[in-house]
Write a protein that holds these residues in place. Structure first.
Motif, PDB file in Angstrom:
ATOM      1  N   ILE A   1      -1.728  -8.963  -3.242  1.00 15.64           N
ATOM      2  CA  ILE A   1      -2.155  -8.243  -2.043  1.00 15.64           C
ATOM      3  C   ILE A   1      -3.588  -8.629  -1.692  1.00 15.64           C
ATOM      4  O   ILE A   1      -3.901  -8.976  -0.551  1.00 15.64           O
ATOM      5  N   MET A   2      -4.458  -8.618  -2.711  1.00 14.67           N
ATOM      6  CA  MET A   2      -5.855  -8.963  -2.433  1.00 14.67           C
ATOM      7  C   MET A   2      -5.994 -10.433  -2.033  1.00 14.67           C
ATOM      8  O   MET A   2      -6.782 -10.774  -1.144  1.00 14.67           O
ATOM      9  N   ALA A   3      -5.211 -11.287  -2.657  1.00 15.86           N
ATOM     10  CA  ALA A   3      -5.239 -12.707  -2.284  1.00 15.86           C
ATOM     11  C   ALA A   3      -4.825 -12.869  -0.818  1.00 15.86           C
ATOM     12  O   ALA A   3      -5.395 -13.671  -0.082  1.00 15.86           O
ATOM     13  N   ALA A   4      -3.841 -12.071  -0.389  1.00 14.21           N
ATOM     14  CA  ALA A   4      -3.403 -12.135   1.007  1.00 14.21           C
ATOM     15  C   ALA A   4      -4.529 -11.706   1.932  1.00 14.21           C
ATOM     16  O   ALA A   4      -4.750 -12.312   2.988  1.00 14.21           O
ATOM     17  N   LEU A   5      -5.268 -10.666   1.525  1.00 10.68           N
ATOM     18  CA  LEU A   5      -6.359 -10.184   2.378  1.00 10.68           C
ATOM     19  C   LEU A   5      -7.455 -11.239   2.513  1.00 10.68           C
ATOM     20  O   LEU A   5      -7.985 -11.465   3.600  1.00 10.68           O
ATOM     21  N   TYR A   6      -7.783 -11.897   1.390  1.00  2.00           N
ATOM     22  CA  TYR A   6      -8.778 -12.977   1.486  1.00  2.00           C
ATOM     23  C   TYR A   6      -8.216 -14.143   2.303  1.00  2.00           C
ATOM     24  O   TYR A   6      -8.944 -14.852   2.983  1.00  2.00           O
ATOM     25  N   SER A   7      -6.904 -14.338   2.239  1.00  2.00           N
ATOM     26  CA  SER A   7      -6.302 -15.442   2.987  1.00  2.00           C
ATOM     27  C   SER A   7      -6.456 -15.250   4.491  1.00  2.00           C
ATOM     28  O   SER A   7      -6.533 -16.218   5.244  1.00  2.00           O
TER      29      SER A   7
ATOM     30  N   PRO B   1       2.823   3.733  10.704  1.00  7.26           N
ATOM     31  CA  PRO B   1       4.004   4.437  11.205  1.00  7.26           C
ATOM     32  C   PRO B   1       5.086   4.486  10.130  1.00  7.26           C
ATOM     33  O   PRO B   1       5.185   3.582   9.311  1.00  7.26           O
ATOM     34  N   GLY B   2       5.866   5.545  10.130  1.00  3.95           N
ATOM     35  CA  GLY B   2       6.912   5.672   9.122  1.00  3.95           C
ATOM     36  C   GLY B   2       6.444   6.454   7.909  1.00  3.95           C
ATOM     37  O   GLY B   2       7.114   6.469   6.885  1.00  3.95           O
ATOM     38  N   GLY B   3       5.275   7.039   8.015  1.00  2.00           N
ATOM     39  CA  GLY B   3       4.785   7.901   6.950  1.00  2.00           C
ATOM     40  C   GLY B   3       4.300   7.160   5.718  1.00  2.00           C
ATOM     41  O   GLY B   3       4.000   7.746   4.690  1.00  2.00           O
ATOM     42  N   PHE B   4       4.165   5.836   5.835  1.00  2.00           N
ATOM     43  CA  PHE B   4       3.731   5.072   4.659  1.00  2.00           C
ATOM     44  C   PHE B   4       2.231   4.774   4.749  1.00  2.00           C
ATOM     45  O   PHE B   4       1.689   4.554   5.825  1.00  2.00           O
ATOM     46  N   THR B   5       1.574   4.826   3.635  1.00  2.00           N
ATOM     47  CA  THR B   5       0.135   4.597   3.617  1.00  2.00           C
ATOM     48  C   THR B   5      -0.187   3.298   2.883  1.00  2.00           C
ATOM     49  O   THR B   5       0.310   3.061   1.785  1.00  2.00           O
ATOM     50  N   PHE B   6      -1.011   2.470   3.530  1.00  2.00           N
ATOM     51  CA  PHE B   6      -1.473   1.247   2.879  1.00  2.00           C
ATOM     52  C   PHE B   6      -2.713   1.576   2.060  1.00  2.00           C
ATOM     53  O   PHE B   6      -3.770   1.893   2.603  1.00  2.00           O
TER      54      PHE B   6
ATOM     55  N   TYR C   1       2.318  -4.439  -0.364  1.00  2.00           N
ATOM     56  CA  TYR C   1       2.516  -5.885  -0.542  1.00  2.00           C
ATOM     57  C   TYR C   1       3.249  -6.466   0.666  1.00  2.00           C
ATOM     58  O   TYR C   1       2.808  -7.455   1.266  1.00  2.00           O
ATOM     59  N   TYR C   2       4.341  -5.828   1.041  1.00  2.00           N
ATOM     60  CA  TYR C   2       5.091  -6.338   2.188  1.00  2.00           C
ATOM     61  C   TYR C   2       4.286  -6.234   3.478  1.00  2.00           C
ATOM     62  O   TYR C   2       4.350  -7.107   4.346  1.00  2.00           O
ATOM     63  N   PHE C   3       3.514  -5.171   3.583  1.00  2.00           N
ATOM     64  CA  PHE C   3       2.711  -5.009   4.800  1.00  2.00           C
ATOM     65  C   PHE C   3       1.694  -6.135   4.951  1.00  2.00           C
ATOM     66  O   PHE C   3       1.626  -6.782   5.990  1.00  2.00           O
ATOM     67  N   VAL C   4       0.880  -6.402   3.915  1.00  2.00           N
ATOM     68  CA  VAL C   4      -0.141  -7.451   4.080  1.00  2.00           C
ATOM     69  C   VAL C   4       0.496  -8.814   4.269  1.00  2.00           C
ATOM     70  O   VAL C   4      -0.016  -9.626   5.034  1.00  2.00           O
TER      71      VAL C   4
END
Ligand SMILES: Nc1ncnc2c1ncn2[C@@H]1O[C@H](COP(=O)(O)OP(=O)(O)OP(=O)(O)O)[C@@H](O)[C@H]1O
Ligand SMILES: [Mg+2]
Lengths: 268, 368
Positions: free
Chosen positions: B35-41, B180-185, B196-199
């Motif tokens: 997840i963090m690698a995706a954010l840096y990406s 949306p959908g009540g999920f928190t990142f 993980y799927y969100f990022v």
């Protein structure tokens, strides 16, 4: 008389008008008080020994150099001092003496960049691939392929442009300049590095460009080529214009003969 | 769908496959680093466009990452309850742009919705990059590198020196990003798979946008600038404007990464703005092959993952420095490209230079 002809053409349809243009480098007067006009639809040649200021003159007209004094009018409006991309937008395209191809782009992409002014899509439209950009892209691609066809390059469309042979890079540059749909095209020594067959072909191409309604200003060292295709010729030496007129007139001009043949007898 | 989208499908499939593998092998903790690698990406993808396609280097993108992260962090941790009577707060509350809750210390708090701070972060980074870009992008090569480095350093010291911004501690207790959908990142364990799927959806979406851009009219113009700037000008490309637009776009990407990093980590510290981070981003783009979005993404995920898992130990920052130097010496057009990942055949003597040297206006406008 060249001067009478000049005055007449200025009154009618001078597409390009250069007045007292001056540019120096350090103490060197590269372009020294040069004036001339290019009537619409003409092929005008510029000749002169090495270092005469021909390329500098082109750079001034295209805006990649700024003149110290003098004015340039294109289609009746001043263009001196405008940045190169604005001058291109007005309808002046150019090729370079030392070919400047876009590296790491295919031949087709090189030409498509030439269509930049004739299309609109911006960053957001490009990222989202909006329908209008898709249509525009198709049009630009078709147009560019047409130009490659015209210059005999269709089979290399998808090759890396900088990997082509020098002569073909010249043709790519020409196609790219034509993609701009210019009214005036500046060709800086387009025959340099070409073999005889290619040079003959080039003469044909330049004529067909003119027949498309595009005015041509051409710098060339190949005398037979330039004498053959130019309607009029300007001769520069040490930055100054020393003669102007038709090929016959220029060929007989004593000053031109002196510059080109030194003190030798001027026959042939 | 055409062949064009195959790589994107492959990436999506890989993302799903990795999640399934971690689930069945009970190694879900790997997802945290992915997840963090995706954010840096997200930062690196924007920078890849700037460096690889327009030939502009920036050592200031860690600064934009931090601007994004801090804006999100400040906006969502600032307790608005004492200011409830203020017109703006009342208006925001009425418009549903605030969130009221009780924090982990049992204190009632009212804060701006992360959507608002996200918007604010993107706008702020856009405006700052515009203001910085106008003077700075007149420079080239080493000079541009130094100027952007200076910008990053300024941001770092502002963060470090501001009591309001938590000085060396940075800002913590940043809430998750409600979707949306009540999920928190956020970094909570039971949200990990969805986060993980969100990022990664974000990364894939960004890759699609950038891929489109590269193959569009402005993308071609940018590559033309890199390929030969004077000729691009002569073909009617307003090179200064295009470079500036891309600089802003890449800065906004960096801020986007920063915003979600702040929500994921629950905070952000000044080291995110540090020079070492900036060098790291540049090194990754260099390894990836400058003008290769896929190469850059691959390099980013692998190097960031290894770094975040601690494989480089205390030499973490040194590794990225060595990587950068090695790439520049051995294969300035990128290691991955050298290995044949890039399709266009190119000759050695026309290798791209992200570090053109000349600074003179004359040369810049192009003459011969
Ligand atoms: N950027 C520059 N800086 C300094 N001097 C220059 C520059 N550009 C041209 N010159 C000088 O100006 C003079 C005219 O050069 P220019 O390139 O215009 O000549 P030219 O007629 O095109 O010559 P050639 O036939 O060799 O192409 C030369 O003496 C050249 O050295
Ligand atoms: Mg010349």
């Amino acid at each position: 008389m060249p001067s009478r002809f000049l005055r007449k053409s200025r009154c009618s349809v001078a597409l390009l008008e250069v007045n007292d243009l001056f540019r120096s480098f350090g103490g060197l007067r590269a372009v020294d008080q040069v004036s001339f006009t290019v009537p619409n639809g003409m092929i005008k040649g510029i000749i002169g020994p090495n270092g005469a200021g021909k390329t500098t003159l082109f750079n001034l007209i295209a805006g990649s150099l700024v003149a110290e004094s003098g004015t340039i009018f294109f289609d009746g409006r001043p263009v001196s001092g405008l940045p190169p991309h604005r001058i291109a937008a007005r309808g002046i395209a150019r090729t370079y003496q030392n070919v400047k191809i876009f590296r790491q782009m295919t031949v087709l992409e090189n030409v498509m960049v030439g269509c930049h002014q004739r299309s609109r899509g911006g960053f957001l439209a490009g990222m989202l691939r909006l329908p209008f950009t898709v249509r525009e892209e198709r049009r630009v691609r078709a147009r560019s392929l047409e130009l490659l066809e015209m210059l005999g390059l269709p089979e290399v469309a998808d090759q890396d442009a900088s990997a082509l042979a020098f002569g073909r890079q010249r043709s790519v540059e020409l196609a790219r300049a034509l993609a701009l749909e210019p009214r005036l095209i500046l060709l800086d020594e387009p025959a340099a590095g070409l073999n005889i067959r290619e040079t003959v072909q080039l003469a044909q191409t330049v004529r067909s460009i003119r027949d498309l309604g595009i005015t041509v200003l051409i710098v060339e060292h190949d005398m037979s080529l330039i004498m053959d295709i130019s309607d009029e010729i300007v001769v520069l030496d040490f930055g100054r214009k020393i003669a102007e007129g038709t090929a016959q007139q220029v060929r007989r001009d004593p000053e031109v003969i002196r510059v080109y043949l030194g003190d030798e007898d001027a026959e042939g | 769908m055409s062949r064009e989208w195959v790589p994107f499908g492959a990436l999506a499939a890989t993302v799903i496959l990795i999640q399934l593998v971690t689930m069945f092998t009970n190694t879900q903790y790997y997802l945290t680093q992915l997840i963090m690698a995706a954010l840096y990406s997200i930062v690196v993808i924007g920078l890849c466009l700037l460096m690889g396609y327009a030939g502009q280097i920036s050592l200031g993108h860690a600064g934009f990452f931090a601007i994004g992260g801090y804006t999100a962090a400040v906006g969502t941790t600032l307790n608005l309850l004492p200011h409830r009577d203020h017109v703006l707060v009342r208006m925001a509350e009425r418009a549903g742009l605030t969130i009221q809750t009780t924090n982990s210390w049992g204190v009632d708090i009212l804060y701006f919705s992360p959507w608002i701070t996200l918007l604010a972060a993107l706008l702020l980074s856009g405006v700052i990059s515009l203001l910085i870009g106008i003077p700075v992008l007149r420079l080239r090569g080493h000079y541009l590198a130094m100027a952007t480095l200076g910008f990053g350093a300024i941001i770092y010291y502002i963060l470090l020196g501001s009591r309001f911004l938590g000085e060396a501690d940075g800002i913590y207790d940043v809430p998750g990003f409600g979707l949306p959908g009540g999920f928190t990142f956020d970094g909570a364990r039971n949200n990990r798979v969805l986060s993980y799927y969100f990022v990664w959806a974000l990364v894939i979406g960004l890759m699609v946008l950038m891929h489109n851009l590269v193959n569009s009219r402005p993308g071609r113009a940018l590559r033309a600038i890199h390929g030969n700037e004077p000729a691009a000008m002569a073909m009617g490309v307003d090179t200064a404007r295009y470079k500036l637009s891309l600089f802003v776009l890449s800065a906004v990407c960096a801020a986007l990464g920063g915003v979600f990093m702040a929500h994921y980590n629950g905070g952000m510290g000044p080291t995110e703005a540090g020079t070492l981070k900036a060098v790291r981003y540049v090194a990754i783009v260099a390894v990836g092959g400058m003008a290769s979005l896929w190469g850059t993404l691959g390099a980013s995920v692998v190097l960031n993952f290894l770094s975040l898992r601690g494989y480089f130990g205390s030499l973490d920052d040194a590794v990225f420095g060595v990587v950068l130097i090695t790439v520049m010496l051995v294969a300035p057009d990128g290691i991955l490209r050298r290995l044949g990942m890039y399709t266009l055949r190119r000759n050695r003597d026309t290798a791209p230079d992200a570090f053109p040297v000349s600074a003179e206006k004359q040369v810049q406008r192009g003459t011969a």
